[in-house]
Motif scaffolding. Structure first.
Motif, PDB file in Angstrom:
ATOM      1  N   VAL A 147       0.827  -1.200   0.000  1.00  0.00           N
ATOM      2  CA  VAL A 147       0.000   0.000   0.000  1.00  0.00           C
ATOM      3  C   VAL A 147       0.863   1.252   0.000  1.00  0.00           C
ATOM      4  N   THR A 148       1.992   1.212   0.703  1.00  0.00           N
ATOM      5  CA  THR A 148       2.855   2.392   0.772  1.00  0.00           C
ATOM      6  C   THR A 148       3.436   2.750  -0.596  1.00  0.00           C
ATOM      7  N   LYS A 149       3.502   1.780  -1.499  1.00  0.00           N
ATOM      8  CA  LYS A 149       4.021   2.054  -2.828  1.00  0.00           C
ATOM      9  C   LYS A 149       3.160   3.065  -3.584  1.00  0.00           C
ATOM     10  N   ILE A 150       1.865   3.067  -3.294  1.00  0.00           N
ATOM     11  CA  ILE A 150       0.983   4.026  -3.969  1.00  0.00           C
ATOM     12  C   ILE A 150       1.370   5.448  -3.592  1.00  0.00           C
ATOM     13  N   TRP A 151       1.574   5.669  -2.307  1.00  0.00           N
ATOM     14  CA  TRP A 151       1.981   7.004  -1.844  1.00  0.00           C
ATOM     15  C   TRP A 151       3.358   7.369  -2.381  1.00  0.00           C
ATOM     16  N   GLN A 152       4.272   6.417  -2.398  1.00  0.00           N
ATOM     17  CA  GLN A 152       5.605   6.668  -2.921  1.00  0.00           C
ATOM     18  C   GLN A 152       5.555   7.025  -4.402  1.00  0.00           C
ATOM     19  N   ALA A 153       4.718   6.304  -5.159  1.00  0.00           N
ATOM     20  CA  ALA A 153       4.583   6.593  -6.588  1.00  0.00           C
ATOM     21  C   ALA A 153       4.002   7.984  -6.812  1.00  0.00           C
ATOM     22  N   LEU A 154       2.974   8.339  -6.044  1.00  0.00           N
ATOM     23  CA  LEU A 154       2.363   9.661  -6.154  1.00  0.00           C
ATOM     24  C   LEU A 154       3.365  10.758  -5.798  1.00  0.00           C
ATOM     25  N   SER A 155       4.118  10.525  -4.723  1.00  0.00           N
ATOM     26  CA  SER A 155       5.121  11.495  -4.309  1.00  0.00           C
ATOM     27  C   SER A 155       6.186  11.687  -5.377  1.00  0.00           C
ATOM     28  N   THR A 156       6.616  10.605  -6.002  1.00  0.00           N
ATOM     29  CA  THR A 156       7.633  10.689  -7.056  1.00  0.00           C
ATOM     30  C   THR A 156       7.121  11.464  -8.256  1.00  0.00           C
ATOM     31  N   VAL A 157       5.887  11.223  -8.647  1.00  0.00           N
ATOM     32  CA  VAL A 157       5.307  11.952  -9.782  1.00  0.00           C
ATOM     33  C   VAL A 157       5.231  13.443  -9.477  1.00  0.00           C
ATOM     34  N   VAL A 158       4.792  13.795  -8.268  1.00  0.00           N
ATOM     35  CA  VAL A 158       4.677  15.212  -7.896  1.00  0.00           C
ATOM     36  C   VAL A 158       6.045  15.882  -7.905  1.00  0.00           C
TER      37      VAL A 158
END
Length: 236
Positions: A147-158
């Motif tokens: 689940v934490t990968k979703i937040w990490q992916a979003l953070s990387t895109v931003v």
């Protein structure tokens, strides 16, 4: 109905994109030039699909792994700055192109009267789809499943891609607005016409050009000392 010359030009441009797409796919899967980052095997075919033969040249110069990477005297892989910018813009452009296609087809299918479209709804759908695809690509790129990968992916895109995606989309929307209101106001552009997708191609090319300075600026801003660059190349 659009003039015959424009229909012929639209079909020719779309055909050139599909031929370019076939060349890159064949080079990747039949000739074995597989990408170390698997999502790039989506990015490059999408890039040549909307740009055409010029993007095949970009792929030949910077996209194939063996010509992109250059080894320094210490054996570490170093990628030239221009190659990094090409990769960054191509990746963000693929997000925008896929978002454009998916959102426009979905909105056309769901709209009660396709002849009466609201451009800002289309643009919002295109932009949100592009960002969602960027997050999905980053999520798929990272190892493991959590689940934490979703937040990490979003953070990387931003942090890394959102500004470039936005610059790309602004140019795309500016061209589409011009096409809808000035170039071909009658009959209105619709997703069931090759002219619509040709205009989309031109808008995506405009977005690619507009995103280049932004990607170059971000790359320079985030650059690390030479000894630390090797571990960042793969993520871009």
């Amino acid at each position: 109905m659009p003039p015959t010359w424009l229909l012929v030009l639209s079909w020719a441009a779309l055909a050139a994109g599909f031929v370019s797409f076939a060349i890159v796919v064949a080079d990747t899967y039949l000739r074995g030039h597989r990408q170390p980052v698997r999502v790039m095997e989506i990015v490059w075919p999408v890039t040549v699909l909307y740009i055409g033969p010029a993007a095949v040249r970009l792929y030949w110069n910077w996209g194939r792994p063996e010509v992109f990477a250059r080894r320094r005297h210490d054996g570490q892989v170093r990628r030239p700055r221009r190659g990094l910018v090409v990769t960054r813009v191509s990746r963000c452009g693929a997000h925008c192109a896929l978002g454009f296609v998916i959102a426009e087809v979905a909105l056309y299918a769901l709209r009660p009267d396709p002849a009466h479209s609201t451009l800002w709804v289309d643009y919002a759908g295109d932009y949100l789809a592009a960002v969602a695809i960027a997050v999905l690509f980053r999520y798929a790129d990272a190892p493991g499943r959590s689940v934490t990968k979703i937040w990490q992916a979003l953070s990387t895109v931003v942090r890394i891609e959102l500004v470039t995606i936005t610059a790309f989309e602004v140019a795309l929307f500016a061209w589409l607005t011009l096409a809808h209101h000035a170039v071909l106001s009658e009959p209105p552009l619709r997703a069931d016409s090759p002219v619509f997708w040709f205009m989309g191609q031109l808008g995506l090319i405009a977005g690619f050009v507009a995103a280049w300075p932004t990607a170059s600026w971000q790359l320079g801003r985030r650059a690390r000392p030479a000894g630390q660059r090797g571990d960042r190349v793969r993520r871009w």
